[in-house]
Design a protein around this motif. Sequence first.
Motif, PDB file in Angstrom:
ATOM      1  N   TRP A 193      57.365  88.954  28.241  1.00  0.00           N
ATOM      2  CA  TRP A 193      58.494  89.049  27.317  1.00  0.00           C
ATOM      3  C   TRP A 193      58.180  89.974  26.148  1.00  0.00           C
ATOM      4  O   TRP A 193      59.064  90.666  25.650  1.00  0.00           O
ATOM      5  N   ARG A 194      56.931  89.968  25.692  1.00  0.00           N
ATOM      6  CA  ARG A 194      56.549  90.875  24.601  1.00  0.00           C
ATOM      7  C   ARG A 194      56.681  92.327  25.044  1.00  0.00           C
ATOM      8  O   ARG A 194      57.152  93.184  24.291  1.00  0.00           O
ATOM      9  N   GLN A 195      56.265  92.612  26.268  1.00  0.00           N
ATOM     10  CA  GLN A 195      56.397  93.971  26.786  1.00  0.00           C
ATOM     11  C   GLN A 195      57.862  94.378  26.905  1.00  0.00           C
ATOM     12  O   GLN A 195      58.235  95.504  26.566  1.00  0.00           O
ATOM     13  N   ALA A 196      58.697  93.446  27.366  1.00  0.00           N
ATOM     14  CA  ALA A 196      60.127  93.739  27.497  1.00  0.00           C
ATOM     15  C   ALA A 196      60.772  93.924  26.132  1.00  0.00           C
ATOM     16  O   ALA A 196      61.640  94.779  25.947  1.00  0.00           O
ATOM     17  N   GLU A 197      60.344  93.114  25.161  1.00  0.00           N
ATOM     18  CA  GLU A 197      60.909  93.199  23.816  1.00  0.00           C
ATOM     19  C   GLU A 197      60.568  94.529  23.153  1.00  0.00           C
ATOM     20  O   GLU A 197      61.364  95.084  22.386  1.00  0.00           O
ATOM     21  N   GLN A 198      59.370  95.048  23.429  1.00  0.00           N
ATOM     22  CA  GLN A 198      58.908  96.285  22.805  1.00  0.00           C
ATOM     23  C   GLN A 198      59.395  97.539  23.524  1.00  0.00           C
ATOM     24  O   GLN A 198      59.168  98.649  23.056  1.00  0.00           O
ATOM     25  N   ALA A 199      60.076  97.350  24.660  1.00  0.00           N
ATOM     26  CA  ALA A 199      60.588  98.506  25.399  1.00  0.00           C
ATOM     27  C   ALA A 199      61.707  99.174  24.614  1.00  0.00           C
ATOM     28  O   ALA A 199      62.453  98.510  23.888  1.00  0.00           O
ATOM     29  N   PRO A 200      61.845 100.491  24.712  1.00  0.00           N
ATOM     30  CA  PRO A 200      62.907 101.204  23.993  1.00  0.00           C
ATOM     31  C   PRO A 200      64.292 100.672  24.354  1.00  0.00           C
ATOM     32  O   PRO A 200      64.610 100.482  25.524  1.00  0.00           O
ATOM     33  N   GLY A 201      65.102 100.407  23.327  1.00  0.00           N
ATOM     34  CA  GLY A 201      66.470  99.941  23.555  1.00  0.00           C
ATOM     35  C   GLY A 201      66.568  98.512  24.027  1.00  0.00           C
ATOM     36  O   GLY A 201      67.590  98.104  24.582  1.00  0.00           O
TER      37      GLY A 201
ATOM     38  N   ILE B 164      58.862  67.442  20.814  1.00  0.00           N
ATOM     39  CA  ILE B 164      59.628  68.205  19.823  1.00  0.00           C
ATOM     40  C   ILE B 164      59.311  69.690  19.950  1.00  0.00           C
ATOM     41  O   ILE B 164      60.209  70.543  19.929  1.00  0.00           O
ATOM     42  N   PHE B 165      58.022  70.003  20.108  1.00  0.00           N
ATOM     43  CA  PHE B 165      57.631  71.399  20.324  1.00  0.00           C
ATOM     44  C   PHE B 165      58.242  71.921  21.628  1.00  0.00           C
ATOM     45  O   PHE B 165      58.678  73.080  21.703  1.00  0.00           O
ATOM     46  N   GLY B 166      58.270  71.070  22.650  1.00  0.00           N
ATOM     47  CA  GLY B 166      58.851  71.473  23.922  1.00  0.00           C
ATOM     48  C   GLY B 166      60.336  71.778  23.801  1.00  0.00           C
ATOM     49  O   GLY B 166      60.834  72.746  24.389  1.00  0.00           O
ATOM     50  N   LEU B 167      61.046  70.958  23.026  1.00  0.00           N
ATOM     51  CA  LEU B 167      62.471  71.194  22.814  1.00  0.00           C
ATOM     52  C   LEU B 167      62.698  72.496  22.056  1.00  0.00           C
ATOM     53  O   LEU B 167      63.588  73.287  22.402  1.00  0.00           O
ATOM     54  N   ALA B 168      61.882  72.727  21.033  1.00  0.00           N
ATOM     55  CA  ALA B 168      61.996  73.980  20.269  1.00  0.00           C
ATOM     56  C   ALA B 168      61.750  75.184  21.176  1.00  0.00           C
ATOM     57  O   ALA B 168      62.424  76.215  21.067  1.00  0.00           O
TER      58      ALA B 168
ATOM     59  N   GLY C 196      66.774  95.750  22.305  1.00  0.00           N
ATOM     60  CA  GLY C 196      67.693  94.920  21.543  1.00  0.00           C
ATOM     61  C   GLY C 196      67.021  93.671  21.007  1.00  0.00           C
ATOM     62  O   GLY C 196      65.796  93.559  20.958  1.00  0.00           O
ATOM     63  N   ALA C 197      67.853  92.682  20.620  1.00  0.00           N
ATOM     64  CA  ALA C 197      67.324  91.476  19.983  1.00  0.00           C
ATOM     65  C   ALA C 197      66.661  90.525  20.970  1.00  0.00           C
ATOM     66  O   ALA C 197      65.707  89.831  20.643  1.00  0.00           O
ATOM     67  N   ALA C 198      67.178  90.464  22.193  1.00  0.00           N
ATOM     68  CA  ALA C 198      66.640  89.538  23.187  1.00  0.00           C
ATOM     69  C   ALA C 198      65.435  90.142  23.893  1.00  0.00           C
ATOM     70  O   ALA C 198      65.334  91.352  24.063  1.00  0.00           O
ATOM     71  N   ALA C 199      64.503  89.263  24.297  1.00  0.00           N
ATOM     72  CA  ALA C 199      63.253  89.741  24.884  1.00  0.00           C
ATOM     73  C   ALA C 199      63.360  90.009  26.375  1.00  0.00           C
ATOM     74  O   ALA C 199      62.564  90.758  26.918  1.00  0.00           O
ATOM     75  N   ILE C 200      64.319  89.386  27.048  1.00  0.00           N
ATOM     76  CA  ILE C 200      64.407  89.513  28.502  1.00  0.00           C
ATOM     77  C   ILE C 200      65.867  89.609  28.923  1.00  0.00           C
ATOM     78  O   ILE C 200      66.748  89.080  28.233  1.00  0.00           O
ATOM     79  N   ALA C 201      66.137  90.298  29.983  1.00  0.00           N
ATOM     80  CA  ALA C 201      67.503  90.420  30.503  1.00  0.00           C
ATOM     81  C   ALA C 201      67.688  89.438  31.655  1.00  0.00           C
ATOM     82  O   ALA C 201      67.071  89.597  32.714  1.00  0.00           O
ATOM     83  N   PRO C 202      68.508  88.394  31.508  1.00  0.00           N
ATOM     84  CA  PRO C 202      68.726  87.426  32.592  1.00  0.00           C
ATOM     85  C   PRO C 202      69.349  88.090  33.807  1.00  0.00           C
ATOM     86  O   PRO C 202      70.227  88.947  33.684  1.00  0.00           O
ATOM     87  N   HIS C 203      68.913  87.692  34.982  1.00  0.00           N
ATOM     88  CA  HIS C 203      69.492  88.202  36.221  1.00  0.00           C
ATOM     89  C   HIS C 203      69.286  87.167  37.318  1.00  0.00           C
ATOM     90  O   HIS C 203      68.450  86.275  37.203  1.00  0.00           O
ATOM     91  N   TRP C 204      70.064  87.290  38.386  1.00  0.00           N
ATOM     92  CA  TRP C 204      69.976  86.354  39.503  1.00  0.00           C
ATOM     93  C   TRP C 204      68.848  86.769  40.447  1.00  0.00           C
ATOM     94  O   TRP C 204      68.618  87.954  40.670  1.00  0.00           O
TER      95      TRP C 204
ATOM     96  N   VAL D 234      60.734  85.566  22.041  1.00  0.00           N
ATOM     97  CA  VAL D 234      59.322  85.541  22.445  1.00  0.00           C
ATOM     98  C   VAL D 234      58.585  84.343  21.851  1.00  0.00           C
ATOM     99  O   VAL D 234      57.676  83.785  22.486  1.00  0.00           O
ATOM    100  N   TRP D 235      58.973  83.901  20.658  1.00  0.00           N
ATOM    101  CA  TRP D 235      58.261  82.798  20.014  1.00  0.00           C
ATOM    102  C   TRP D 235      58.356  81.491  20.806  1.00  0.00           C
ATOM    103  O   TRP D 235      57.620  80.533  20.532  1.00  0.00           O
ATOM    104  N   ALA D 236      59.256  81.444  21.781  1.00  0.00           N
ATOM    105  CA  ALA D 236      59.372  80.229  22.590  1.00  0.00           C
ATOM    106  C   ALA D 236      58.072  79.911  23.317  1.00  0.00           C
ATOM    107  O   ALA D 236      57.720  78.733  23.505  1.00  0.00           O
TER     108      ALA D 236
END
Length: 236
Positions: free
Chosen positions: A93-101, A28-32, A103-111, A42-44
């Motif tokens: 992810w915490r570092q990315a989340e705290q970066a200026p600008g 259940i924790f894994g699914l969350a 936004g709400a998401a912690a990481i930017a998905p990319h290929w 980040v809480w994931a």
Amino acid sequence: MDFLRWLFEAQIPVGGSVLILREVLGNIFGLASAVGGMRRRVWAWPVGIAGNLLLLTVFLGNVFGSATPATLWGQAGRQVMFIAVAVYGWNRWRQAEQAPGAGAAAIAPHWASNKTRLLLAASLVAGTMALTPVFESLGSYPPVWADAWTFMGSLLATYGMARGWTEFWLIWVAVDIVGVPLLFSAGYFASAFMYLFYGIFTLTGFFVWWRAAKVLRSATEPVSGPASAADVAVRA
């Protein structure tokens, strides 16, 4: 101590058999955590670590003196690996989340690059071949190669999530295809059913990240005009 004793001994009767409470809670924790990962929160990571600790005690079998179906060293080892990589991903992810600008998401998905994709595929195959005799010597449940495959795939998928590679969802699909039959045959029915559900969920997560990566890529094109990271996060 009474709570810990109850946690280690508690079982859930289902039909003519029982499910281990720690196994159910861990999944259940894994699914969350997977839901949080899909939403790029980040809480994931800490939620996932809690589930990994519970499942570690389950897959070690009789090491903790509990009546578990079988000892799966690959499954147990991957929980330790999850925790180690999760600490890295949590910090990244915490570092990315705290970066200026950011936004709400912690990481930017990319290929990932084509070179990285080849390295991921080669690492999955080579790692499985290298770990199979190791797990076999430790007495892991057969087929041992499947245990090694799920371990290596989980390692690469978790690392890919930390790096923000959209392909990490597809690695999870490859893990589930092998992991579900292994867990059913070993008697870990709660985890097997959760893996089966994860297989569907990971495909959903892949398309969610694919769309987010597409939005981010189009937002950086000069023709489309400037867009802030916060705007992109909302649109994703």
